[in-house]
Design a protein around this motif. Structure first.
Motif, PDB file in Angstrom:
ATOM      1  N   GLN A   1      -6.902  -3.622   9.352  1.00 18.86           N
ATOM      2  CA  GLN A   1      -7.723  -2.449   9.095  1.00 18.86           C
ATOM      3  C   GLN A   1      -7.631  -1.958   7.653  1.00 18.86           C
ATOM      4  OE1 GLN A   1      -4.918  -2.248  10.916  1.00 18.86           O
ATOM      5  NE2 GLN A   1      -3.964  -0.218  10.826  1.00 18.86           N
ATOM      6  N   VAL A   2      -6.670  -2.482   6.874  1.00 20.10           N
ATOM      7  CA  VAL A   2      -6.578  -2.066   5.471  1.00 20.10           C
ATOM      8  C   VAL A   2      -7.192  -3.105   4.531  1.00 20.10           C
ATOM      9  CG1 VAL A   2      -4.503  -0.736   5.971  1.00 20.10           C
ATOM     10  CG2 VAL A   2      -4.274  -3.049   5.045  1.00 20.10           C
ATOM     11  N   TYR A   3      -7.745  -4.185   5.062  1.00 17.04           N
ATOM     12  CA  TYR A   3      -8.320  -5.220   4.200  1.00 17.04           C
ATOM     13  C   TYR A   3      -9.336  -4.634   3.216  1.00 17.04           C
ATOM     14  CZ  TYR A   3      -6.371  -9.137   6.967  1.00 17.04           C
ATOM     15  OH  TYR A   3      -5.540 -10.039   7.578  1.00 17.04           O
ATOM     16  N   GLU A   4     -10.234  -3.789   3.730  1.00 16.69           N
ATOM     17  CA  GLU A   4     -11.300  -3.279   2.876  1.00 16.69           C
ATOM     18  C   GLU A   4     -10.768  -2.411   1.734  1.00 16.69           C
ATOM     19  OE1 GLU A   4     -14.012  -0.942   5.107  1.00 16.69           O
ATOM     20  OE2 GLU A   4     -12.530   0.556   5.724  1.00 16.69           O
ATOM     21  N   LYS A   5      -9.551  -1.941   1.865  1.00 14.64           N
ATOM     22  CA  LYS A   5      -8.933  -1.148   0.795  1.00 14.64           C
ATOM     23  C   LYS A   5      -8.592  -2.025  -0.407  1.00 14.64           C
ATOM     24  CE  LYS A   5      -4.841   1.734  -0.133  1.00 14.64           C
ATOM     25  NZ  LYS A   5      -3.594   2.321   0.456  1.00 14.64           N
ATOM     26  N   TYR A   6      -8.346  -3.320  -0.152  1.00 13.70           N
ATOM     27  CA  TYR A   6      -7.886  -4.211  -1.208  1.00 13.70           C
ATOM     28  C   TYR A   6      -8.863  -5.337  -1.560  1.00 13.70           C
ATOM     29  CZ  TYR A   6      -3.384  -1.990  -0.197  1.00 13.70           C
ATOM     30  OH  TYR A   6      -2.381  -1.071  -0.009  1.00 13.70           O
TER      31      TYR A   6
ATOM     32  N   GLU B   1       0.110  -2.163  -4.584  1.00 17.67           N
ATOM     33  CA  GLU B   1       0.129  -0.706  -4.683  1.00 17.67           C
ATOM     34  C   GLU B   1      -0.278  -0.233  -6.077  1.00 17.67           C
ATOM     35  OE1 GLU B   1       0.365   1.435  -2.192  1.00 17.67           O
ATOM     36  OE2 GLU B   1       0.363  -0.413  -1.003  1.00 17.67           O
ATOM     37  N   ALA B   2       0.032  -1.037  -7.084  1.00 17.33           N
ATOM     38  CA  ALA B   2      -0.322  -0.680  -8.460  1.00 17.33           C
ATOM     39  C   ALA B   2      -1.746  -1.114  -8.819  1.00 17.33           C
ATOM     40  CB  ALA B   2       0.670  -1.308  -9.426  1.00 17.33           C
ATOM     41  N   ARG B   3      -2.429  -1.743  -7.859  1.00 17.51           N
ATOM     42  CA  ARG B   3      -3.784  -2.279  -8.082  1.00 17.51           C
ATOM     43  C   ARG B   3      -3.798  -3.269  -9.234  1.00 17.51           C
ATOM     44  NH1 ARG B   3      -7.762   3.032  -7.470  1.00 17.51           N
ATOM     45  NH2 ARG B   3      -7.055   3.651  -5.380  1.00 17.51           N
ATOM     46  N   SER B   4      -2.699  -3.982  -9.377  1.00 17.87           N
ATOM     47  CA  SER B   4      -2.574  -4.980 -10.436  1.00 17.87           C
ATOM     48  C   SER B   4      -2.294  -6.332  -9.800  1.00 17.87           C
ATOM     49  CB  SER B   4      -1.436  -4.580 -11.388  1.00 17.87           C
ATOM     50  OG  SER B   4      -1.229  -5.575 -12.373  1.00 17.87           O
TER      51      SER B   4
ATOM     52  N   HIS C   1       7.175 -10.214  -4.148  1.00 15.57           N
ATOM     53  CA  HIS C   1       6.697  -9.592  -5.373  1.00 15.57           C
ATOM     54  C   HIS C   1       5.281  -9.034  -5.312  1.00 15.57           C
ATOM     55  CE1 HIS C   1      10.084 -12.019  -7.005  1.00 15.57           C
ATOM     56  NE2 HIS C   1      10.219 -10.982  -7.785  1.00 15.57           N
ATOM     57  N   ILE C   2       4.496  -9.456  -4.331  1.00 13.20           N
ATOM     58  CA  ILE C   2       3.090  -9.051  -4.344  1.00 13.20           C
ATOM     59  C   ILE C   2       2.876  -7.624  -3.867  1.00 13.20           C
ATOM     60  CG2 ILE C   2       2.364  -9.760  -2.023  1.00 13.20           C
ATOM     61  CD1 ILE C   2       0.524 -10.381  -5.375  1.00 13.20           C
ATOM     62  N   ALA C   3       3.780  -7.099  -3.040  1.00 14.53           N
ATOM     63  CA  ALA C   3       3.594  -5.757  -2.480  1.00 14.53           C
ATOM     64  C   ALA C   3       3.472  -4.692  -3.567  1.00 14.53           C
ATOM     65  CB  ALA C   3       4.745  -5.425  -1.535  1.00 14.53           C
TER      66      ALA C   3
END
Length: 414
Positions: free
Chosen positions: A96-101, A79-82, A73-75
């Protein structure tokens, strides 16, 4: 008298006080914490920890969002930034995508004081810290074993299979794999490290074009799981998620064993089982009699990049690790090195003097390659497909083919 004017000294003191007040003022407001430990929400443990946190940090408010099937459920929330303010990092997320989230946690200054600080590190930034440390092994029902005249759990794989046959003949379930739930099957990914006697095996696996070939660690691990399943030593129901009911069946002496982490033990006790009736021992992966124990890390707690109260979220993570009894209640070895576990089963486990295999973080390249190959690493779904296939050898050939194809079209970044 000092050569500096009194006004200068007062100004410096004022600045220091203002800095201190500003830092404290940043810890406030409301945060939402996402957790996979629904059991700790239900039994009001989180409610107590919230009260303790608020006593340390007046003016804060903490909401807990429990998600039972977290990985699934977290994916969509990401993506919704929620995804709240404090989140558990998905296991298959490339570094490499850690800083995005997420935001770095380096300013908490915990890296020298905790276990596994490097797991979620990327380019010298720490994006998450483990909520607990886990010993992997067989959780077994000592009362049921006694009823069946089984004095102790064997330290060889052959002995374990023999005991499983005796348990099945008595009309009981030898070992709950929880095939329907899928996520407990991640144990057969973890087992690879013990079989290889290398906590960093997955980094080396990148250069292997046939990691599922006969005799190799993944083949051995999955063949053990397949043999248990195909022999009827696990539960009959393998479609629906019966995780919660399997714990109750264990308590009711209908299931003899789980192959999971020590975190399961407090859950069983919470649901009514006597601690003295629960045993814990390393899984015997071969017939050598030499036991190997996997010391692993649980989910990593991170702070959302989109949090409006990042300092409060960071303070919550620090509180959970250094001040709360979360590890003891959740069934973990504490992440904070200055604290020790109060669980007697862990003491019995370590008294067997197993060879300790400390899990290393799966490299960024490995996670990317596993994703490219369609492998649900640490998620359990690829293991479920293998168990449900009537052709184990065909499954191994299939996964070798997928891995080779992914590797031949893969550029190593690190």
């Amino acid at each position: 008298m000092s050569g500096k004017p009194v006004f200068f000294n007062i100004l410096c003191l004022s600045l220091l006080l203002n800095i201190h007040v500003d830092v404290l003022a940043q810890i406030g407001g409301e945060i939402t914490v996402y957790t996979n430990r629904v059991d700790l929400v239900t039994n009001k443990s989180y409610a107590r920890w919230i009260r303790e946190f608020q006593a340390l940090h007046p003016g804060t408010s903490v909401k807990i969002q429990g998600i039972s099937d977290y990985e699934t459920h977290i994916a969509s929330r990401l993506e919704a930034r929620s995804y709240g303010d404090v989140i558990l990092v998905p296991r298959d997320m490339p570094k490499q995508v850690y800083e995005k989230y997420f935001v770095p946690l380096n300013d908490l200054q915990l890296s020298e004081k905790i276990y596994f600080p490097e797991i979620w590190e990327y380019q010298k930034q720490h994006y998450a810290y483990a909520q607990g440390v886990i010993a992997e092994g067989l959780v077994y029902n000592k009362k049921l074993f006694e009823q069946l005249g089984i004095k102790e759990l064997p330290d060889t794989l052959g002995g374990l299979i023999e005991v499983a046959g005796k348990i099945k003949a008595a009309g009981k379930i030898p070992i709950a794999l929880n095939v329907g739930a899928a996520w407990p099957l991640q144990q057969w990914d973890k087992s690879v490290m013990a079989i290889a006697e290398d906590g960093d095996y997955f980094s080396r696996m990148i250069d292997d074009l046939q990691p599922f070939a006969e005799g190799k660690p993944y083949y051995v691990s999955l063949s053990i799981a397949h043999n248990i399943f195909s022999a009827g030593f696990s539960e009959d129901e393998f479609i629906r998620n019966n995780w919660e009911s399997s714990k109750q069946q264990f308590i009711n002496n209908n299931i003899a064993m789980f192959y999971l982490g020590n975190w399961l033990i407090p859950q069983l006790i919470e649901q009514g089982m006597r601690s003295d009736d629960i045993g814990f021992t390393p899984f015997p992966f071969d017939n050598s009699g030499d036991l190997k124990a996997i010391l692993n890390y649980d989910w990593g707690m991170a702070v959302s990049r989109y949090s409006n109260n990042k300092d409060t979220a960071k303070a919550w993570i620090k509180f959970v690790i250094t001040r709360s009894d979360f590890a003891d209640v959740a069934g973990f070895i504490p992440t904070y090195k200055d604290r020790s576990s109060s669980m007697p089963q862990l003491a019995a486990y370590m008294s067997l003097e197993p060879d300790i295999i400390q899990a290393a973080p799966a490299s960024n390249d490995f996670i990317r390659l596993a994703n490219k190959a369609g492998m649900d690493f640490m998620g359990g779904n690829h293991v479920r497909h293998i168990l449900l296939s009537p052709d184990f050898e065909g499954s191994m050939k299939y996964w070798n083919s997928r891995w080779r194809q992914a590797r031949e079209n893969f550029q190593v970044a690190e």
